[in-house]
Design a protein around this motif. Structure first.
Motif, PDB file in Angstrom:
ATOM      1  N   ASN A 116       0.863  -1.179   0.000  1.00 13.41           N
ATOM      2  CA  ASN A 116       0.000   0.000   0.000  1.00 13.41           C
ATOM      3  C   ASN A 116       0.904   1.235   0.000  1.00 13.41           C
ATOM      4  N   HIS A 117       0.731   2.084  -0.988  1.00 10.14           N
ATOM      5  CA  HIS A 117       1.593   3.254  -1.178  1.00 10.14           C
ATOM      6  C   HIS A 117       1.606   4.173   0.060  1.00 10.14           C
ATOM      7  N   LEU A 118       0.439   4.323   0.700  1.00 11.35           N
ATOM      8  CA  LEU A 118       0.353   5.234   1.849  1.00 11.35           C
ATOM      9  C   LEU A 118       1.109   4.667   3.052  1.00 11.35           C
ATOM     10  N   ALA A 120       3.558   2.712   2.834  1.00  8.22           N
ATOM     11  CA  ALA A 120       4.981   2.796   2.484  1.00  8.22           C
ATOM     12  C   ALA A 120       5.539   4.191   2.781  1.00  8.22           C
ATOM     13  N   HIS A 121       4.742   5.249   2.536  1.00  4.47           N
ATOM     14  CA  HIS A 121       5.215   6.606   2.866  1.00  4.47           C
ATOM     15  C   HIS A 121       5.600   6.675   4.341  1.00  4.47           C
ATOM     16  N   VAL A 122       4.796   6.050   5.193  1.00  4.56           N
ATOM     17  CA  VAL A 122       5.084   6.059   6.640  1.00  4.56           C
ATOM     18  C   VAL A 122       6.352   5.228   6.915  1.00  4.56           C
ATOM     19  N   SER A 147       0.674  14.263   1.230  1.00  8.50           N
ATOM     20  CA  SER A 147       1.190  14.072  -0.136  1.00  8.50           C
ATOM     21  C   SER A 147       0.275  14.797  -1.114  1.00  8.50           C
ATOM     22  N   GLY A 148       0.477  14.515  -2.400  1.00  8.31           N
ATOM     23  CA  GLY A 148      -0.340  15.173  -3.415  1.00  8.31           C
ATOM     24  C   GLY A 148      -1.799  14.757  -3.342  1.00  8.31           C
ATOM     25  N   GLY A 149      -2.061  13.560  -2.862  1.00  4.55           N
ATOM     26  CA  GLY A 149      -3.432  13.058  -2.848  1.00  4.55           C
ATOM     27  C   GLY A 149      -4.000  12.803  -1.464  1.00  4.55           C
ATOM     28  N   PHE A 177      -1.437  23.275  -2.437  1.00  2.00           N
ATOM     29  CA  PHE A 177      -0.217  23.935  -2.924  1.00  2.00           C
ATOM     30  C   PHE A 177      -0.244  23.998  -4.456  1.00  2.00           C
ATOM     31  N   ASP A 178      -0.529  22.848  -5.082  1.00  2.00           N
ATOM     32  CA  ASP A 178      -0.424  22.764  -6.544  1.00  2.00           C
ATOM     33  C   ASP A 178      -1.486  23.603  -7.260  1.00  2.00           C
ATOM     34  N   LYS A 179      -2.729  23.555  -6.737  1.00  3.07           N
ATOM     35  CA  LYS A 179      -3.808  24.294  -7.410  1.00  3.07           C
ATOM     36  C   LYS A 179      -3.627  25.800  -7.237  1.00  3.07           C
ATOM     37  N   GLY A 190       3.366  22.664  -8.120  1.00  2.00           N
ATOM     38  CA  GLY A 190       3.674  23.999  -7.611  1.00  2.00           C
ATOM     39  C   GLY A 190       4.238  24.051  -6.199  1.00  2.00           C
ATOM     40  N   GLY A 191       4.059  22.958  -5.431  1.00  2.00           N
ATOM     41  CA  GLY A 191       4.509  22.973  -4.029  1.00  2.00           C
ATOM     42  C   GLY A 191       5.939  23.478  -3.849  1.00  2.00           C
ATOM     43  N   PRO A 192       6.904  22.885  -4.563  1.00  2.00           N
ATOM     44  CA  PRO A 192       8.298  23.329  -4.383  1.00  2.00           C
ATOM     45  C   PRO A 192       8.517  24.792  -4.792  1.00  2.00           C
ATOM     46  N   ILE A 194       6.215  27.268  -4.518  1.00  2.00           N
ATOM     47  CA  ILE A 194       5.655  28.089  -3.428  1.00  2.00           C
ATOM     48  C   ILE A 194       6.652  28.115  -2.267  1.00  2.00           C
ATOM     49  N   ASP A 195       7.242  26.960  -1.987  1.00  2.00           N
ATOM     50  CA  ASP A 195       8.236  26.844  -0.906  1.00  2.00           C
ATOM     51  C   ASP A 195       9.394  27.819  -1.146  1.00  2.00           C
ATOM     52  N   LYS A 196       9.909  27.811  -2.378  1.00  2.00           N
ATOM     53  CA  LYS A 196      11.063  28.645  -2.727  1.00  2.00           C
ATOM     54  C   LYS A 196      10.729  30.141  -2.626  1.00  2.00           C
ATOM     55  N   GLY A 281       5.541  11.880   3.282  1.00  2.00           N
ATOM     56  CA  GLY A 281       4.847  12.295   2.057  1.00  2.00           C
ATOM     57  C   GLY A 281       5.519  13.506   1.429  1.00  2.00           C
ATOM     58  N   GLY A 282       5.181  13.746   0.162  1.00  2.00           N
ATOM     59  CA  GLY A 282       5.827  14.802  -0.619  1.00  2.00           C
ATOM     60  C   GLY A 282       5.846  16.170   0.035  1.00  2.00           C
ATOM     61  N   VAL A 283       4.742  16.561   0.685  1.00  2.00           N
ATOM     62  CA  VAL A 283       4.662  17.899   1.286  1.00  2.00           C
ATOM     63  C   VAL A 283       5.606  18.019   2.493  1.00  2.00           C
ATOM     64  N   ALA A 285       8.537  17.640   2.418  1.00  2.00           N
ATOM     65  CA  ALA A 285       9.770  18.274   1.927  1.00  2.00           C
ATOM     66  C   ALA A 285       9.717  19.788   2.159  1.00  2.00           C
ATOM     67  N   ASN A 286       8.539  20.310   2.469  1.00  2.00           N
ATOM     68  CA  ASN A 286       8.376  21.766   2.590  1.00  2.00           C
ATOM     69  C   ASN A 286       9.222  22.327   3.739  1.00  2.00           C
ATOM     70  N   SER A 287      10.048  23.308   3.421  1.00  2.00           N
ATOM     71  CA  SER A 287      10.986  23.812   4.430  1.00  2.00           C
ATOM     72  C   SER A 287      10.248  24.525   5.568  1.00  2.00           C
ATOM     73  N   MET A 313       9.256  12.111  -1.331  1.00  2.00           N
ATOM     74  CA  MET A 313       8.553  12.033  -2.625  1.00  2.00           C
ATOM     75  C   MET A 313       8.270  10.559  -2.948  1.00  2.00           C
ATOM     76  N   ASP A 314       7.516  10.343  -4.026  1.00  2.00           N
ATOM     77  CA  ASP A 314       7.277   8.963  -4.437  1.00  2.00           C
ATOM     78  C   ASP A 314       8.616   8.308  -4.777  1.00  2.00           C
ATOM     79  N   ASN A 315       8.874   7.163  -4.177  1.00  2.00           N
ATOM     80  CA  ASN A 315      10.143   6.470  -4.409  1.00  2.00           C
ATOM     81  C   ASN A 315       9.954   4.992  -4.116  1.00  2.00           C
TER      82      ASN A 315
HETATM   83  O1  KG4 Z   1       4.159  12.100  -1.988  1.00  2.00           O
HETATM   84  P1  KG4 Z   1       4.220  12.739  -3.339  1.00  2.00           P
HETATM   85  O2  KG4 Z   1       5.535  12.735  -4.064  1.00  2.00           O
HETATM   86  O3  KG4 Z   1       3.174  12.108  -4.314  1.00  2.00           O
HETATM   87  C1  KG4 Z   1       1.987  11.573  -3.896  1.00  2.00           C
HETATM   88  O4  KG4 Z   1       2.010  10.383  -3.469  1.00  2.00           O
HETATM   89  O5  KG4 Z   1       0.995  12.310  -3.959  1.00  2.00           O
HETATM   90  O6  KG4 Z   1       3.700  14.220  -3.151  1.00  2.00           O
HETATM   91  C2  KG4 Z   1       3.627  15.136  -4.191  1.00  2.00           C
HETATM   92  C3  KG4 Z   1       3.158  16.457  -3.613  1.00  2.00           C
HETATM   93  C4  KG4 Z   1       2.840  17.489  -4.669  1.00  2.00           C
HETATM   94  O7  KG4 Z   1       1.584  18.047  -4.360  1.00  2.00           O
HETATM   95  C5  KG4 Z   1       3.966  18.504  -4.502  1.00  2.00           C
HETATM   96  O8  KG4 Z   1       3.608  19.822  -4.851  1.00  2.00           O
HETATM   97  C6  KG4 Z   1       4.236  18.399  -3.022  1.00  2.00           C
HETATM   98  O9  KG4 Z   1       4.165  17.012  -2.760  1.00  2.00           O
HETATM   99  N1  KG4 Z   1       5.554  18.947  -2.654  1.00  2.00           N
HETATM  100  C7  KG4 Z   1       5.705  20.060  -1.919  1.00  2.00           C
HETATM  101  C8  KG4 Z   1       7.104  20.280  -1.814  1.00  2.00           C
HETATM  102  N2  KG4 Z   1       7.738  19.280  -2.493  1.00  2.00           N
HETATM  103  C9  KG4 Z   1       6.758  18.469  -3.002  1.00  2.00           C
HETATM  104  N3  KG4 Z   1       4.792  20.863  -1.349  1.00  2.00           N
HETATM  105  C10 KG4 Z   1       5.261  21.921  -0.665  1.00  2.00           C
HETATM  106  N4  KG4 Z   1       6.576  22.202  -0.525  1.00  2.00           N
HETATM  107  C11 KG4 Z   1       7.532  21.414  -1.084  1.00  2.00           C
HETATM  108  N5  KG4 Z   1       8.828  21.690  -0.935  1.00  2.00           N
END
Ligand code: KG4
Length: 345
Positions: A116-118, A120-122, A147-149, A177-179, A190-192, A194-196, A281-283, A285-287, A313-315
């Motif tokens: 299960n992907h979720l 696995a993130h944990v 994460s993104g979803g 973040f993305d929308k 867009g998340g990264p 917005i972070d920058k 999860g991907g978010v 990564a947000n500083s 991130m997804d890996n």
């Molecule tokens: O976990 P992930 O790689 O994919 C999913 O399983 O969804 O997450 C992707 C999400 C995207 O919405 C992306 O914008 C967000 O993570 N993301 C960030 C940052 N890096 C990736 N959001 C905010 N700040 C970041 N630095």
């Protein structure tokens, strides 16, 4: 399973749930390789196009797996089991990884493990780096999975038993973040960006709406709409409003998302009395989120666990890690296994 060269438990992980094709090798919980091939083909569309994603996975999967095996310094006969993302995700994309994993496991005559992907993130929090100190969270702990979803607060009871205490009732934090980034004209995802931009802006300059959802659930769709209308109204007065204010807009938006995320996490910690806190999860990564969590950890005496950026991130490293834990439970999948697009943990 004859002819196997046993050198510890070696798991090949395969991830293809969205727009990253990834393969990784983990031996006895220690990462040996993690290869991720992104897909540039979606950039022009401002979001992931499912059909293009599955086609790109088909092109990438063999070279990515090959590179992961070579990069790990192993040969195929050393693989103990093949783990793959079964879902949730895009069905067409998942099908590529699932089909490949099935045939590879069959050809190698090794067990197949669905992940299960979720979850696995944990479990990315448990990946060990060769030669580096290892101090994973102790059970039970709370994990903010963003994460993104998905945006969830999870009670992690052990490696494979997890309970969702709260989750988004509409958009996920990553989607917010993305929308919002998209309406600002920023590239996807867009998340990264917005972070920058946030690093150069004033987070207190603009005020955006925060939801009042009961319990530990989240909601981000109101914020997205509020942000959209705010831009629309200001653009009427000043067509260069976004360009002139992009740093402050980003910082204020990011601050709002972080406040919403951390507010419920603090509530969950109070409610459960748990002070082992993690984020994944991907978010994650947000500083700004990392900094806010560090400040909270200091204030609330939390033991805080934040994964390395590469594992947020997804890996496939996280998929291999989850496969490793399932391996010890003899929790294997049969060749009839099919992917799923939606699920809870
Ligand atoms: O976990 P992930 O790689 O994919 C999913 O399983 O969804 O997450 C992707 C999400 C995207 O919405 C992306 O914008 C967000 O993570 N993301 C960030 C940052 N890096 C990736 N959001 C905010 N700040 C970041 N630095």
């Amino acid at each position: 399973m004859s002819g196997r060269v046993e050198k510890g438990i070696t798991i090949l992980g395969i991830e293809s749930s969205c727009d990253d094709t990834s393969a990784a090798v983990i031996r006895d919980g220690v990462i040996l390789s993690n290869v991720v091939a992104g897909q540039k083909v979606h950039e022009a569309f401002g979001g992931v196009v499912p059909e293009l994603a599955s086609r790109a996975h088909q092109q990438n999967i063999i070279p990515v797996v090959d590179q992961a095996i070579k990069g790990a310094g192993i040969v195929k006969s050393e693989i103990t089991a093949v783990a793959f993302t079964r879902g949730p995700g895009l069905l067409g994309s998942l099908l590529v990884g699932t089909s490949f994993a099935k045939s590879f496991a069959l050809a190698l005559n090794v067990p197949l493990i669905d992940v299960n992907h979720l979850q696995a993130h944990v479990l990315a929090l448990f990946i060990q780096e060769p030669g580096l100190p290892y101090s994973p969270p102790e059970f039970p702990f709370l994990c903010l999975l963003v994460s993104g979803g998905n945006s969830q607060i999870i009670l992690v009871e052990n490696h494979l038993e997890m309970k969702i205490l709260g989750q988004t009732i509409d958009d996920a934090a990553g989607e917010a973040f993305d929308k919002c980034a998209k309406v600002m004209g920023l590239p996807y995802p867009g998340g990264p960006y917005i972070d920058k931009l946030s690093k150069l802006g004033d987070p207190g300059r603009f005020k955006f709406s925060k939801p009042s959802v009961p319990g530990l659930d989240y909601s981000f769709s109101g914020l997205k709409t509020n942000f959209l209308y705010f831009l629309r109204d200001n653009l009427k007065e000043a067509p260069d409003f976004i360009e002139k204010n992009k740093e402050d807009l980003s910082a204020s938006l990011q601050r709002t998302i972080i406040d919403i995320l951390t507010g419920k996490l603090v509530k969950a910690a109070q409610k459960t009395g748990i002070r082992e806190i993690a984020v994944a999860g991907g978010v994650s990564a947000n500083s700004g989120l990392r900094e806010a969590l560090n400040v909270l950890a200091h204030k609330k005496a939390w033991n805080l666990f934040i994964p390395k950026i590469a594992y947020t991130m997804d890996n496939a490293a996280m998929i291999a890690m989850a496969g490793y834990f399932k391996y010890f439970r003899n929790d294997f999948a049969g060749q009839e296994v099919v992917p799923f697009s939606r699920t809870v943990i």
